[in-house]
Design a protein around this motif. Structure first.
Motif, mmCIF file in Angstrom:
data_model
loop_
_atom_site.group_PDB
_atom_site.id
_atom_site.type_symbol
_atom_site.label_atom_id
_atom_site.label_comp_id
_atom_site.label_asym_id
_atom_site.label_seq_id
_atom_site.Cartn_x
_atom_site.Cartn_y
_atom_site.Cartn_z
ATOM 1 N N LYS A 115 27.691 9.689 -12.952
ATOM 2 C CA LYS A 115 26.545 8.754 -12.972
ATOM 3 C C LYS A 115 25.370 9.359 -13.735
ATOM 4 O O LYS A 115 24.740 8.704 -14.558
ATOM 5 N N GLN A 116 25.099 10.636 -13.490
ATOM 6 C CA GLN A 116 23.985 11.296 -14.186
ATOM 7 C C GLN A 116 24.233 11.342 -15.688
ATOM 8 O O GLN A 116 23.334 11.095 -16.488
ATOM 9 N N GLN A 117 25.478 11.623 -16.070
ATOM 10 C CA GLN A 117 25.807 11.687 -17.499
ATOM 11 C C GLN A 117 25.690 10.320 -18.164
ATOM 12 O O GLN A 117 25.248 10.217 -19.303
ATOM 13 N N VAL A 124 20.401 11.804 -8.702
ATOM 14 C CA VAL A 124 21.404 10.857 -8.178
ATOM 15 C C VAL A 124 21.424 11.054 -6.671
ATOM 16 O O VAL A 124 21.565 12.182 -6.189
ATOM 17 N N THR A 125 21.250 9.981 -5.929
ATOM 18 C CA THR A 125 21.264 10.091 -4.475
ATOM 19 C C THR A 125 22.421 9.282 -3.892
ATOM 20 O O THR A 125 22.721 8.188 -4.368
ATOM 21 N N GLY A 126 23.083 9.868 -2.901
ATOM 22 C CA GLY A 126 24.156 9.154 -2.217
ATOM 23 C C GLY A 126 23.549 8.137 -1.262
ATOM 24 O O GLY A 126 22.601 8.456 -0.546
ATOM 25 N N THR A 127 24.063 6.922 -1.260
ATOM 26 C CA THR A 127 23.529 5.902 -0.356
ATOM 27 C C THR A 127 24.591 5.371 0.599
ATOM 28 O O THR A 127 25.701 5.044 0.191
ATOM 29 N N ARG A 128 24.209 5.302 1.881
ATOM 30 C CA ARG A 128 25.093 4.734 2.899
ATOM 31 C C ARG A 128 24.884 3.225 3.010
ATOM 32 O O ARG A 128 25.609 2.558 3.723
ATOM 33 N N TYR A 129 23.870 2.716 2.322
ATOM 34 C CA TYR A 129 23.428 1.335 2.550
ATOM 35 C C TYR A 129 23.559 0.434 1.329
ATOM 36 O O TYR A 129 22.837 -0.533 1.181
ATOM 37 N N ALA A 130 24.457 0.779 0.413
ATOM 38 C CA ALA A 130 24.686 -0.080 -0.756
ATOM 39 C C ALA A 130 26.153 0.021 -1.149
ATOM 40 O O ALA A 130 26.836 0.991 -0.809
ATOM 41 N N GLY A 166 19.008 10.133 3.606
ATOM 42 C CA GLY A 166 20.233 10.857 3.280
ATOM 43 C C GLY A 166 19.902 12.186 2.617
ATOM 44 O O GLY A 166 18.840 12.355 2.036
ATOM 45 N N SER A 167 20.840 13.121 2.704
ATOM 46 C CA SER A 167 20.554 14.442 2.115
ATOM 47 C C SER A 167 21.673 14.897 1.182
ATOM 48 O O SER A 167 21.888 16.086 1.010
ATOM 49 N N PHE A 168 22.383 13.945 0.594
ATOM 50 C CA PHE A 168 23.457 14.272 -0.355
ATOM 51 C C PHE A 168 22.977 13.807 -1.722
ATOM 52 O O PHE A 168 22.989 12.616 -2.022
ATOM 53 N N ARG A 169 22.522 14.750 -2.542
ATOM 54 C CA ARG A 169 21.876 14.376 -3.803
ATOM 55 C C ARG A 169 22.128 15.388 -4.903
ATOM 56 O O ARG A 169 22.390 16.554 -4.645
ATOM 57 N N LEU A 170 21.986 14.911 -6.138
ATOM 58 C CA LEU A 170 22.040 15.759 -7.328
ATOM 59 C C LEU A 170 20.673 15.677 -8.005
ATOM 60 O O LEU A 170 20.127 14.585 -8.163
ATOM 61 N N TYR A 171 20.126 16.821 -8.356
ATOM 62 C CA TYR A 171 18.823 16.881 -9.019
ATOM 63 C C TYR A 171 18.918 17.729 -10.291
ATOM 64 O O TYR A 171 19.661 18.719 -10.315
ATOM 65 N N ARG A 172 18.115 17.386 -11.278
ATOM 66 C CA ARG A 172 17.849 18.368 -12.333
ATOM 67 C C ARG A 172 17.118 19.525 -11.649
ATOM 68 O O ARG A 172 16.232 19.302 -10.824
ATOM 69 N N ILE A 205 15.830 7.678 -10.806
ATOM 70 C CA ILE A 205 16.783 7.885 -9.717
ATOM 71 C C ILE A 205 17.889 6.840 -9.803
ATOM 72 O O ILE A 205 17.620 5.652 -9.965
ATOM 73 N N ASP A 206 19.133 7.290 -9.703
ATOM 74 C CA ASP A 206 20.270 6.374 -9.580
ATOM 75 C C ASP A 206 20.979 6.655 -8.271
ATOM 76 O O ASP A 206 20.807 7.724 -7.673
ATOM 77 N N GLU A 207 21.801 5.688 -7.846
ATOM 78 C CA GLU A 207 22.479 5.807 -6.558
ATOM 79 C C GLU A 207 23.995 5.704 -6.709
ATOM 80 O O GLU A 207 24.488 5.016 -7.594
ATOM 81 N N VAL A 208 24.697 6.396 -5.828
ATOM 82 C CA VAL A 208 26.161 6.295 -5.724
ATOM 83 C C VAL A 208 26.482 6.025 -4.255
ATOM 84 O O VAL A 208 26.015 6.767 -3.381
ATOM 85 N N PRO A 209 27.247 4.965 -3.948
ATOM 86 C CA PRO A 209 27.604 4.704 -2.547
ATOM 87 C C PRO A 209 28.466 5.838 -1.986
ATOM 88 O O PRO A 209 29.386 6.328 -2.654
#
Length: 241
Positions: A115-117, A124-130, A166-172, A205-209
């Motif tokens: 997703k980041q690429q 990129v943040t993991g979402t439980r709600y989408a 949530g605390s599952f994320r990718l950051y620069r 910011i983008d999200e991944v379920p």
């Protein structure tokens, strides 16, 4: 997957995760090796009395010190400072933060990277709600508290992210450094403040379920005092952002 030569540092703060650490480490290595991703796992153990650090040392022997980096601390000093400590030692251009208790499945990490690429976003943040994200193993009360906290936060702060706590994320790496330094919250509210500050600073910011699974071993860390702390933190953020 071509991770375009980028290196990814995975920060794993641990406290009494002796049973979970070998499993989460195995899964991270399995999914990232399969995807041909250059990575390191930085284990930040906060003086666990259950022997987590000894387990981590064994894992380092198995997987190698280039993959498993141990950066323990003397005692429990909190999540925010664990990230600061981990960032200092991270050699990747991107940092992934996740829980060591198997509530976050490492199979999502290659999705975060993809997703980041694709979008070039900062976070990129993991979402439980989408999408097809969800929560498993929580009773109705826990789900209600989490959903309620999220709903309230959406109304008050309009962060543009569907899952704030949530605390599952990718950051620069440089983005995470700035965010951690600007955050004042502790505990449960810390993750939420990170997203609010990111929006303030204009980061993308983008999200991944993701599927969130409640702890397999050990005690959950969310109790009544955390809920009160969350409410106070939310009001503080509302007043200051």
């Amino acid at each position: 997957m071509d991770a375009s030569g980028e290196k990814y540092s995975i920060l794993l703060p641990t406290y009494n995760e002796k049973e979970n650490l070998p499993i989460i480490t195995y899964l991270i290595c399995q999914y990232l090796n399969e995807s041909d991703i250059n990575y390191e796992i930085i284990i930040i153990d906060d003086g666990s009395p259950d022997g987590t650090l000894e387990v981590a040392k064994q894992l380092q022997k198995i997987y190698g010190s280039d993959k498993i980096v141990l950066r323990p601390r003397e005692k429990k000093l909190g999540l925010g400072t664990a990230y600061i400590h981990g960032i200092k030692h991270a050699t990747g251009t991107f940092i992934i933060i996740m829980d060591a208790d198997l509530s976050h499945h490492p199979k999502a990490i290659p999705q975060f990277i993809r997703k980041q690429q694709e979008t070039g976003c900062d976070i990129v943040t993991g979402t439980r709600y989408a999408g097809d994200g969800g929560v498993y193993g929580w009773d109705f009360k826990r789900k209600l508290i989490s959903r309620g906290a999220n709903f309230l936060t959406q109304i008050l702060l309009r962060p543009g992210v569907s899952d704030l706590t949530g605390s599952f994320r990718l950051y620069r790496k440089k983005v995470l450094e700035r965010l951690v330094q600007s955050c004042v919250s502790k505990g449960y509210v810390f993750q939420m403040e990170m997203m609010v500050r990111a929006r303030q600073f204009g980061y993308t910011i983008d999200e991944v379920p993701i599927s969130f699974v409640d702890r397999v071993y050990g005690e959950s860390k969310l109790g009544g005092s955390e809920v009160i702390g969350f409410a106070k933190g939310l009001l503080y953020l509302f007043a200051t952002t």
